[in-house]
Design an enzyme around this catalytic site. Structure first.
Site, PDB file in Angstrom:
ATOM      1  N   SER A   1       0.815  -1.228   0.000  1.00 53.66           N
ATOM      2  CA  SER A   1       0.000   0.000   0.000  1.00 53.66           C
ATOM      3  C   SER A   1       0.840   1.266   0.000  1.00 53.66           C
ATOM      4  CB  SER A   1      -0.875  -0.016   1.265  1.00 53.66           C
ATOM      5  OG  SER A   1      -1.435   1.252   1.493  1.00 53.66           O
TER       6      SER A   1
ATOM      7  N   GLU B   1       0.204   3.616   1.745  1.00 54.78           N
ATOM      8  CA  GLU B   1       0.290   4.053   3.152  1.00 54.78           C
ATOM      9  C   GLU B   1       1.680   3.797   3.724  1.00 54.78           C
ATOM     10  OE1 GLU B   1      -2.113   5.472   5.623  1.00 54.78           O
ATOM     11  OE2 GLU B   1      -2.664   6.192   3.639  1.00 54.78           O
TER      12      GLU B   1
ATOM     13  N   TYR C   1      -1.532   0.418  10.608  1.00 60.85           N
ATOM     14  CA  TYR C   1      -1.798  -0.251   9.330  1.00 60.85           C
ATOM     15  C   TYR C   1      -0.587  -0.114   8.400  1.00 60.85           C
ATOM     16  CZ  TYR C   1      -3.596  -0.892   4.580  1.00 60.85           C
ATOM     17  OH  TYR C   1      -3.769  -1.292   3.279  1.00 60.85           O
TER      18      TYR C   1
HETATM   19  P1  NAP Z   1     -11.360  -4.661   1.907  1.00 64.12           P
HETATM   20  O1  NAP Z   1     -12.528  -4.353   1.041  1.00 64.12           O
HETATM   21  O2  NAP Z   1     -11.305  -4.119   3.294  1.00 64.12           O
HETATM   22  O3  NAP Z   1     -11.226  -6.255   1.962  1.00 64.12           O
HETATM   23  C1  NAP Z   1     -10.382  -6.894   2.908  1.00 64.12           C
HETATM   24  C2  NAP Z   1     -10.650  -8.383   2.864  1.00 64.12           C
HETATM   25  O4  NAP Z   1      -9.828  -9.041   3.841  1.00 64.12           O
HETATM   26  C3  NAP Z   1     -12.106  -8.772   3.207  1.00 64.12           C
HETATM   27  O5  NAP Z   1     -12.500  -9.811   2.352  1.00 64.12           O
HETATM   28  C4  NAP Z   1     -11.969  -9.283   4.641  1.00 64.12           C
HETATM   29  O6  NAP Z   1     -12.974 -10.197   5.007  1.00 64.12           O
HETATM   30  C5  NAP Z   1     -10.630  -9.973   4.552  1.00 64.12           C
HETATM   31  N1  NAP Z   1     -10.039 -10.280   5.856  1.00 64.12           N
HETATM   32  C6  NAP Z   1      -9.877  -9.455   6.917  1.00 64.12           C
HETATM   33  N2  NAP Z   1      -9.293 -10.114   7.931  1.00 64.12           N
HETATM   34  C7  NAP Z   1      -9.071 -11.382   7.514  1.00 64.12           C
HETATM   35  C8  NAP Z   1      -8.505 -12.539   8.098  1.00 64.12           C
HETATM   36  N3  NAP Z   1      -8.039 -12.534   9.348  1.00 64.12           N
HETATM   37  N4  NAP Z   1      -8.428 -13.668   7.361  1.00 64.12           N
HETATM   38  C9  NAP Z   1      -8.907 -13.718   6.094  1.00 64.12           C
HETATM   39  N5  NAP Z   1      -9.481 -12.652   5.491  1.00 64.12           N
HETATM   40  C10 NAP Z   1      -9.552 -11.500   6.184  1.00 64.12           C
HETATM   41  O7  NAP Z   1      -9.997  -4.214   1.192  1.00 64.12           O
HETATM   42  P2  NAP Z   1      -9.728  -3.864  -0.361  1.00 64.12           P
HETATM   43  O8  NAP Z   1      -9.957  -2.423  -0.565  1.00 64.12           O
HETATM   44  O9  NAP Z   1     -10.385  -4.868  -1.204  1.00 64.12           O
HETATM   45  O10 NAP Z   1      -8.151  -4.056  -0.406  1.00 64.12           O
HETATM   46  C11 NAP Z   1      -7.558  -5.329  -0.723  1.00 64.12           C
HETATM   47  C12 NAP Z   1      -6.142  -5.368  -0.180  1.00 64.12           C
HETATM   48  O11 NAP Z   1      -5.382  -4.329  -0.774  1.00 64.12           O
HETATM   49  C13 NAP Z   1      -6.006  -5.166   1.325  1.00 64.12           C
HETATM   50  O12 NAP Z   1      -4.908  -5.923   1.749  1.00 64.12           O
HETATM   51  C14 NAP Z   1      -5.685  -3.692   1.462  1.00 64.12           C
HETATM   52  O13 NAP Z   1      -4.993  -3.453   2.664  1.00 64.12           O
HETATM   53  C15 NAP Z   1      -4.823  -3.495   0.246  1.00 64.12           C
HETATM   54  N6  NAP Z   1      -4.815  -2.159  -0.343  1.00 64.12           N
HETATM   55  C16 NAP Z   1      -5.988  -1.541  -0.651  1.00 64.12           C
HETATM   56  C17 NAP Z   1      -5.973  -0.310  -1.267  1.00 64.12           C
HETATM   57  C18 NAP Z   1      -7.239   0.399  -1.658  1.00 64.12           C
HETATM   58  O14 NAP Z   1      -7.197   1.601  -1.930  1.00 64.12           O
HETATM   59  N7  NAP Z   1      -8.372  -0.294  -1.747  1.00 64.12           N
HETATM   60  C19 NAP Z   1      -4.740   0.294  -1.582  1.00 64.12           C
HETATM   61  C20 NAP Z   1      -3.565  -0.384  -1.269  1.00 64.12           C
HETATM   62  C21 NAP Z   1      -3.609  -1.623  -0.659  1.00 64.12           C
HETATM   63  P3  NAP Z   1     -14.391  -9.698   5.646  1.00 64.12           P
HETATM   64  O15 NAP Z   1     -15.248  -9.366   4.454  1.00 64.12           O
HETATM   65  O16 NAP Z   1     -14.802 -10.900   6.400  1.00 64.12           O
HETATM   66  O17 NAP Z   1     -14.100  -8.505   6.487  1.00 64.12           O
HETATM   67  O1  F7E Z   2      -9.055   8.136   3.864  1.00 60.27           O
HETATM   68  C1  F7E Z   2      -9.443  11.707   4.902  1.00 60.27           C
HETATM   69  C2  F7E Z   2      -8.528  10.864   5.753  1.00 60.27           C
HETATM   70  O2  F7E Z   2     -10.125   6.138   4.882  1.00 60.27           O
HETATM   71  C3  F7E Z   2      -8.554   8.975   2.862  1.00 60.27           C
HETATM   72  C4  F7E Z   2      -7.302   2.048   2.440  1.00 60.27           C
HETATM   73  O3  F7E Z   2      -7.780   1.322   1.340  1.00 60.27           O
HETATM   74  O4  F7E Z   2      -6.128   3.559   0.997  1.00 60.27           O
HETATM   75  C5  F7E Z   2      -7.088   3.499   2.039  1.00 60.27           C
HETATM   76  O5  F7E Z   2      -6.638   4.216   3.181  1.00 60.27           O
HETATM   77  C6  F7E Z   2      -8.284  10.376   3.400  1.00 60.27           C
HETATM   78  C7  F7E Z   2      -7.510  10.390   4.727  1.00 60.27           C
HETATM   79  O6  F7E Z   2      -8.451   5.887   2.980  1.00 60.27           O
HETATM   80  C8  F7E Z   2     -12.724  11.469   6.395  1.00 60.27           C
HETATM   81  O7  F7E Z   2      -7.981  11.629   6.816  1.00 60.27           O
HETATM   82  C9  F7E Z   2     -11.401  13.043   5.718  1.00 60.27           C
HETATM   83  O8  F7E Z   2      -6.468  11.337   4.648  1.00 60.27           O
HETATM   84  O9  F7E Z   2     -10.664   6.752   2.491  1.00 60.27           O
HETATM   85  P1  F7E Z   2      -9.673   6.696   3.574  1.00 60.27           P
HETATM   86  P2  F7E Z   2      -6.917   5.775   3.393  1.00 60.27           P
HETATM   87  O10 F7E Z   2      -6.689   6.041   4.820  1.00 60.27           O
HETATM   88  O11 F7E Z   2      -6.137   6.560   2.412  1.00 60.27           O
HETATM   89  C10 F7E Z   2      -4.831   3.025   1.326  1.00 60.27           C
HETATM   90  C11 F7E Z   2      -3.961   3.124   0.105  1.00 60.27           C
HETATM   91  C12 F7E Z   2      -4.904   1.666   1.910  1.00 60.27           C
HETATM   92  O12 F7E Z   2      -4.005   0.866   1.745  1.00 60.27           O
HETATM   93  C13 F7E Z   2      -5.985   1.424   2.916  1.00 60.27           C
HETATM   94  O13 F7E Z   2      -6.217   0.030   3.080  1.00 60.27           O
HETATM   95  O14 F7E Z   2      -9.534  10.996   3.669  1.00 60.27           O
HETATM   96  N1  F7E Z   2     -10.775  11.861   5.471  1.00 60.27           N
HETATM   97  N2  F7E Z   2     -12.587  12.830   6.286  1.00 60.27           N
HETATM   98  C14 F7E Z   2     -11.574  10.869   5.887  1.00 60.27           C
HETATM   99  N3  F7E Z   2     -11.414   9.520   5.836  1.00 60.27           N
HETATM  100  C15 F7E Z   2     -12.433   8.759   6.300  1.00 60.27           C
HETATM  101  N4  F7E Z   2     -12.320   7.418   6.247  1.00 60.27           N
HETATM  102  N5  F7E Z   2     -13.575   9.313   6.838  1.00 60.27           N
HETATM  103  C16 F7E Z   2     -13.770  10.665   6.897  1.00 60.27           C
HETATM  104  O15 F7E Z   2     -14.810  11.141   7.376  1.00 60.27           O
END
Ligand code: NAP
Ligand code: F7E
Length: 320
Positions: free
Chosen positions: A123, A125, A147
């Site tokens: 990520s 992050e 995270y």
């Molecule tokens: P998501 O919608 O939160 O999905 C996470 C998945 O992980 C869900 O299916 C969840 O199951 C499962 N999970 C959680 N704990 C588990 C455990 N202990 N054992 C097995 N499965 C488990 O995340 P996403 O947005 O699809 O992201 C996919 C991956 O990419 C994650 O690793 C995330 O950190 C990473 N990532 C995401 C982004 C983004 O912007 N979306 C960017 C960079 C990296 P439940 O449905 O049961 O909760």
């Molecule tokens: O926040 C700001 C907050 O929670 C984005 C995950 O998929 O992407 C995701 O993480 C920004 C942050 O995503 C609210 O402070 C303002 O700066 O949508 P988010 P994230 O933290 O960037 C990365 C790449 C991952 O890997 C993670 O798994 O938005 N923000 N107001 C807020 N965020 C939330 N959630 N809620 C608010 O009300």
């Protein structure tokens, strides 16, 4: 027919990746953790085409047995505790799943068949308090949340198994990617869903935290293509995947509200409750390597992404 295992099949990316791999002719096995209620909302339309098995990144034995039973050629590790604010409330669980879970899966692969190709969902992050703008594969990490710290561990253990055991272990460093299937607590979906509710008279305001935070937002459907491409290369590697553009949360609000003829200034309320103990202020990718080595380009623009999400939430609420 090749078999691919996807952990995190019930999540946003799991559902898009499963669709893509089905189209490419894979047998898709999705790993879902056990819960007391069924959690198949995002994959219900493909349930007849995939196999869903119980497994948990916290349970080594479950990972070993599913690799033994299904004999995959590719494993995509998408499972994680992925919500950044929760990682401050549950830091140990986040570390156990999002960091150590990667080692458990790599160990299972090493024991069952070290030739399996492995994708780790790393990520942006990990860049956190950025040490370089834009961020590329060589940019040093400075995570700002439990995270982010857990993902840094997951990244380096992937690199370490590649170098120690000659495994095809690849790390995709993905910037934020969103879709109508994004979880409701993430800012983009919170905005699109609340805009739809306000437009339909079901909500009066949208309470948000830091409106000036900037993210490099793309469409999840485009990003799962990059995951697949990474595992089709001759060698395992690290790749940054993003659009190369950054936008503020405020800008996302402006476009989302104006798409339904509303002025965001009348509805958005800033609330300290949604501020984070440590913020990541400016994430922007340099996806040059993905463009040249993978020939990957995102297809959906920022504006198209915002309007797609608002339209989808409007349609869903109208149906309800
Ligand atoms: P998501 O919608 O939160 O999905 C996470 C998945 O992980 C869900 O299916 C969840 O199951 C499962 N999970 C959680 N704990 C588990 C455990 N202990 N054992 C097995 N499965 C488990 O995340 P996403 O947005 O699809 O992201 C996919 C991956 O990419 C994650 O690793 C995330 O950190 C990473 N990532 C995401 C982004 C983004 O912007 N979306 C960017 C960079 C990296 P439940 O449905 O049961 O909760
Ligand atoms: O926040 C700001 C907050 O929670 C984005 C995950 O998929 O992407 C995701 O993480 C920004 C942050 O995503 C609210 O402070 C303002 O700066 O949508 P988010 P994230 O933290 O960037 C990365 C790449 C991952 O890997 C993670 O798994 O938005 N923000 N107001 C807020 N965020 C939330 N959630 N809620 C608010 O009300």
């Amino acid at each position: 027919m090749s078999t691919a295992i996807i952990t995190g099949i019930t999540g946003q990316d799991g559902s898009y990746l499963a669709e893509l791999l089905l189209k490419k002719g894979y047998q898709v096995v999705g790993v879902a953790r056990r819960s007391s209620t069924v959690n198949n909302e995002r994959i219900k339309h493909i349930l007849d085409d995939i196999t869903v098995v119980q497994g948990d990144l916290q349970d080594q034995g479950s990972l070993l047995s599913l690799l033994e039973e299904y004999k995959p050629s590719e494993v995509y590790n998408l499972a994680a505790q992925s919500f950044v604010p929760t990682s401050w409330n549950q830091p140990a669980l986040t570390g156990d799943v999002t960091a150590l879970g990667v080692t458990r899966l790599l160990e299972a692969i090493r024991f069952v068949n070290p030739k399996i190709r492995f994708y780790q969902a790393s990520s942006s992050e990990m860049f956190g308090k950025v040490l370089e703008v834009p961020q590329r594969e060589e940019t040093p990490f400075y995570p700002r949340s439990p995270y982010g710290v857990a993902k840094v561990y997951g990244h380096w253990i992937t690199v370490n198994y590649r170098e120690s055991f000659d495994m095809f272990a690849t790390s995709g460093i993905l910037f934020n990617h969103e879709s109508p299937r994004r979880g409701l607590e993430f800012v983009t979906r919170k905005i699109s869903d609340t805009v739809a509710c306000i437009k339909l008279g079901r909500a009066k305001e949208l309470r948000l935290g830091n409106l000036e935070a900037q993210r490099d937002w793309g469409f999840a459907g485009d990003y799962v293509q990059a995951m697949w491409l990474m595992l089709q290369q001759d060698h395992p590697d690290n790749y940054v995947i993003g659009t190369g553009e950054t936008h503020a949360v405020r800008e996302f609000c402006e476009i989302a509200f104006s798409h339904v003829d509303l002025d965001y200034k009348k509805y958005v309320v800033q609330d300290e409750k949604f501020y984070r103990p440590a913020e990541v202020d400016l994430l922007i990718s340099d996806p040059t390597k993905a463009r040249t080595a993978l020939k990957w380009e995102p297809a959906v623009s920022f504006k198209e992404l915002v309007t797609m999400m608002v339209d989808s939430d409007l349609a869903r609420h109208n149906k309800e």
